[in-house]
Design an enzyme around this catalytic site. Structure first.
Site, PDB file in Angstrom:
ATOM      1  CG  ASN A 117      -1.947  -1.135   1.138  1.00 61.99           C
ATOM      2  OD1 ASN A 117      -2.013  -1.834   0.123  1.00 61.99           O
ATOM      3  ND2 ASN A 117      -2.698  -1.349   2.200  1.00 61.99           N
ATOM      4  CB  THR A 162     -15.718  40.242 -29.575  1.00 62.81           C
ATOM      5  OG1 THR A 162     -16.375  41.232 -30.372  1.00 62.81           O
ATOM      6  CG2 THR A 162     -14.470  40.864 -28.939  1.00 62.81           C
ATOM      7  CG  HIS A 163     -19.799  38.522 -29.858  1.00 64.02           C
ATOM      8  ND1 HIS A 163     -20.450  37.956 -28.781  1.00 64.02           N
ATOM      9  CD2 HIS A 163     -19.393  39.752 -29.446  1.00 64.02           C
ATOM     10  CE1 HIS A 163     -20.460  38.817 -27.779  1.00 64.02           C
ATOM     11  NE2 HIS A 163     -19.805  39.912 -28.140  1.00 64.02           N
ATOM     12  CB  SER A 284     -10.251  13.690 -48.908  1.00 67.68           C
ATOM     13  OG  SER A 284     -11.332  12.922 -49.370  1.00 67.68           O
ATOM     14  CE  LYS A 290     -11.935  18.150 -47.387  1.00 68.26           C
ATOM     15  NZ  LYS A 290     -12.838  19.011 -46.684  1.00 68.26           N
ATOM     16  CD  GLU A 297     -10.178  18.392 -38.470  1.00 67.22           C
ATOM     17  OE1 GLU A 297     -10.332  17.167 -38.665  1.00 67.22           O
ATOM     18  OE2 GLU A 297     -10.404  19.245 -39.346  1.00 67.22           O
ATOM     19  CE1 TYR A 324      -4.209   0.573  -2.552  1.00 68.08           C
ATOM     20  CE2 TYR A 324      -5.289  -1.433  -1.798  1.00 68.08           C
ATOM     21  CZ  TYR A 324      -4.702  -0.692  -2.806  1.00 68.08           C
ATOM     22  OH  TYR A 324      -4.615  -1.216  -4.069  1.00 68.08           O
ATOM     23  CD  GLN A 329      -4.778  -3.560  -9.264  1.00 69.26           C
ATOM     24  OE1 GLN A 329      -4.122  -3.993  -8.333  1.00 69.26           O
ATOM     25  NE2 GLN A 329      -5.492  -4.347 -10.057  1.00 69.26           N
ATOM     26  CE  LYS A 332      -0.800   1.226  -9.642  1.00 68.05           C
ATOM     27  NZ  LYS A 332      -2.103   1.291  -8.912  1.00 68.05           N
TER      28      LYS A 332
HETATM   29  N1  ARG Z   1      -1.615  -3.394  -7.292  1.00 67.10           N
HETATM   30  C1  ARG Z   1      -2.071  -2.685  -6.136  1.00 67.10           C
HETATM   31  C2  ARG Z   1      -2.448  -1.249  -6.531  1.00 67.10           C
HETATM   32  O1  ARG Z   1      -2.157  -0.876  -7.574  1.00 67.10           O
HETATM   33  C3  ARG Z   1      -1.010  -2.660  -5.106  1.00 67.10           C
HETATM   34  C4  ARG Z   1      -1.505  -2.518  -3.704  1.00 67.10           C
HETATM   35  C5  ARG Z   1      -2.277  -3.708  -3.321  1.00 67.10           C
HETATM   36  N2  ARG Z   1      -2.560  -3.771  -1.933  1.00 67.10           N
HETATM   37  C6  ARG Z   1      -3.527  -4.494  -1.447  1.00 67.10           C
HETATM   38  N3  ARG Z   1      -3.690  -4.492  -0.202  1.00 67.10           N
HETATM   39  N4  ARG Z   1      -4.294  -5.212  -2.219  1.00 67.10           N
HETATM   40  O2  ARG Z   1      -3.031  -0.534  -5.775  1.00 67.10           O
END
Ligand code: ARG
Length: 464
Positions: A117, A162-163, A284, A290, A297, A324, A329, A332
């Protein structure tokens, strides 16, 4: 089955009587994406191990074995030889398992006074700090590219809108500097978020701290953190730093999206203010004439996905009790994708800026339309003693007359302008020119070429 951690190859397996189902394994594993944290995970582990040895919790021999093991693991990862296993759930357990294979019991001791954690919270902060530094550097590159273009066009006149209607003439350099201002605030936002990202969670262990006599300040120093998280429950659970980062990223993308929208508009043959190098456009498959501004874009489009990541992270956090929870998780992938999108977008934008060809004649022509110097005529009358509201009214009459006659204000001629007001002298026509109009706005923040050059100087000094 026997493994490093016991009978099922899992860190906690002694307590369990049946293996995790394949479905659950795939659902809960994160190694497919969090292996991206391998380098910071090892850096964190090395600092943790060095601290354990310095405080006498780990022997120097064990530390040396751990260091040796990590050298090998780094080589294996760099060479693509490292075998990542879904059975080992995440980057942390994969690396720890391999370390133990390589160096035996020393590897098993590494996790003393630590939990995944606080480990994962440390990894993500380290990774994000480095990413933030890269983004701040790329923001500087983009600003420099814009300053170069602005310098070449400090005196190039275009219509200010403007506008989306022609309002007053401005210089193209001034217009570009508006974006430099936005980007400089974006850089400030990232630098500010970095101060809160850069705190060390390690030592919080699972949630309550550890019974070992650890030295958190030492680990913080070694990893380049500005200090340690002050509450263990907070340290392992909150991801507000990631939310802040993604919020700053969203504002940045919003700015780049606005700019992209302008580029698309300016490139439209109806407007024709700029041309983008061919390397930034596509054709295109059906219409041979084009040349589409795909890159701006797509930048506009990618803004939505970054906003989405911000919403994902906010929502991820909102229902979590302390401390936690596995929900985290999910922090990420949004974060990784936000950084990838930003890095790619900033790089491409800086390069695209060098490929902008300005069609000054078209800009000037557009600025000359739409009575863009009407305010200058009003200001002129005010300087001659007329109250501004009366001047405004009088110029509105002049605009109507010119519009009916199909000419611009100067085209009315001195006699007709003088017929509108006896205050009009023969110096009036100078104030109605585009150059006169932009040159007159000669104060900090104004569009005069002189001010544009001064602002470029200030920005260059800030970025050096
Ligand atoms: N892979 C977990 C995460 O990204 C790591 C921590 C996991 N800890 C736990 N008590 N399950 O958060």
């Amino acid at each position: 089955m026997t493994g490093q951690f016991g009978n099922k190859d899992k860190a906690w397996s002694a307590r369990f009587s049946e293996p995790v189902s394949d479905l659950v394994k795939r659902y809960t594993a994160s190694v497919d994406f969090d292996r991206r944290l391998a380098d910071v995970d090892i850096r964190g582990s090395l600092a943790h191990a060095a601290m354990l040895a310095a405080t006498g919790i780990l022997s120097e021999t064990d530390l040396a074995s751990i260091q040796r093991g990590f050298t090998t693991i780094r080589e294996e990862i760099a060479a693509g030889r490292f075998e990542w296993s879904l059975d080992l759930e995440d980057v942390h357990l994969n690396i720890e398992k391999r370390l133990t294979e390589l160096v035996g019991d020393a590897g098993k001791r590494l996790h003393t006074a630590r939990s995944r954690n606080d480990q994962v919270a440390t990894d993500i902060r380290l990774w994000l700090r480095d990413a933030t530094d890269e983004i701040i550097a790329l923001l500087a590159d983009l600003q420099r590219a814009l300053l170069n273009l602005a310098e070449r066009h400090a005196g190039t006149i275009m219509p200010g809108f403007t506008h989306l209607q022609v309002a007053q003439p401005v210089t193209f350099g001034h217009h570009l500097l508006a974006y430099v201002e936005m980007l400089s605030r974006d850089a400030e936002r990232f630098a500010d978020a970095r101060r809160r990202i850069n705190r060390l969670p390690l030592g919080a262990a699972a949630l309550a701290g550890t019974s070992f006599p650890i030295d958190r300040e030492r680990v913080a120093r070694e990893l380049g953190f500005d200090g340690v998280c002050q509450n263990s429950l907070d340290a392992v659970s909150d991801r507000d730093f990631a939310i802040e980062f993604t919020a700053a990223a969203s504002v940045l993308m919003m700015h780049l999206s606005r700019f992209s929208e302008e580029l698309v508009n300016w490139m439209s043959p109806r407007v024709g203010f700029i041309d983008l190098s061919d390397r930034y456009c596509t054709g295109s498959s059906i219409m041979p004439q084009k040349k589409n501004p795909d890159v701006p874009e797509l930048i506009r489009g990618k803004t939505g996905r970054v906003y989405g990541h911000l919403m994902a992270l906010l929502t991820l956090m909102k229902g979590q009790p302390l401390a936690y929870n596995k929900d985290n998780q999910e922090d990420k992938e949004p974060l990784f994708d936000t950084v990838d999108t930003l890095v790619a977008t900033l790089r491409i934008f800086a390069d695209m800026t060098t490929g902008i060809q300005v069609r000054a004649d078209r800009m000037r022509q557009a600025a000359a339309e739409g009575f863009s110097t009407a305010t200058d005529l009003a200001d002129y009358l005010v300087r001659k003693g007329l109250p501004f509201r009366d001047a405004h009214e009088l110029v509105a009459l002049a605009v109507r007359e010119a519009s009916d006659a199909g000419v611009d204000l100067a085209g009315l001629g001195l006699a007709r302008l003088q017929a509108l007001s006896p205050l009009v002298g023969d110096d009036v026509l100078n104030t109605l020119t585009l150059e006169g109009s932009v040159g007159a706005r000669n104060h900090i923040g104004g569009t005069a070429p002189e001010q544009v050059r001064a602002a470029i100087g200030r920005h260059r000094a800030r970025l050096s």
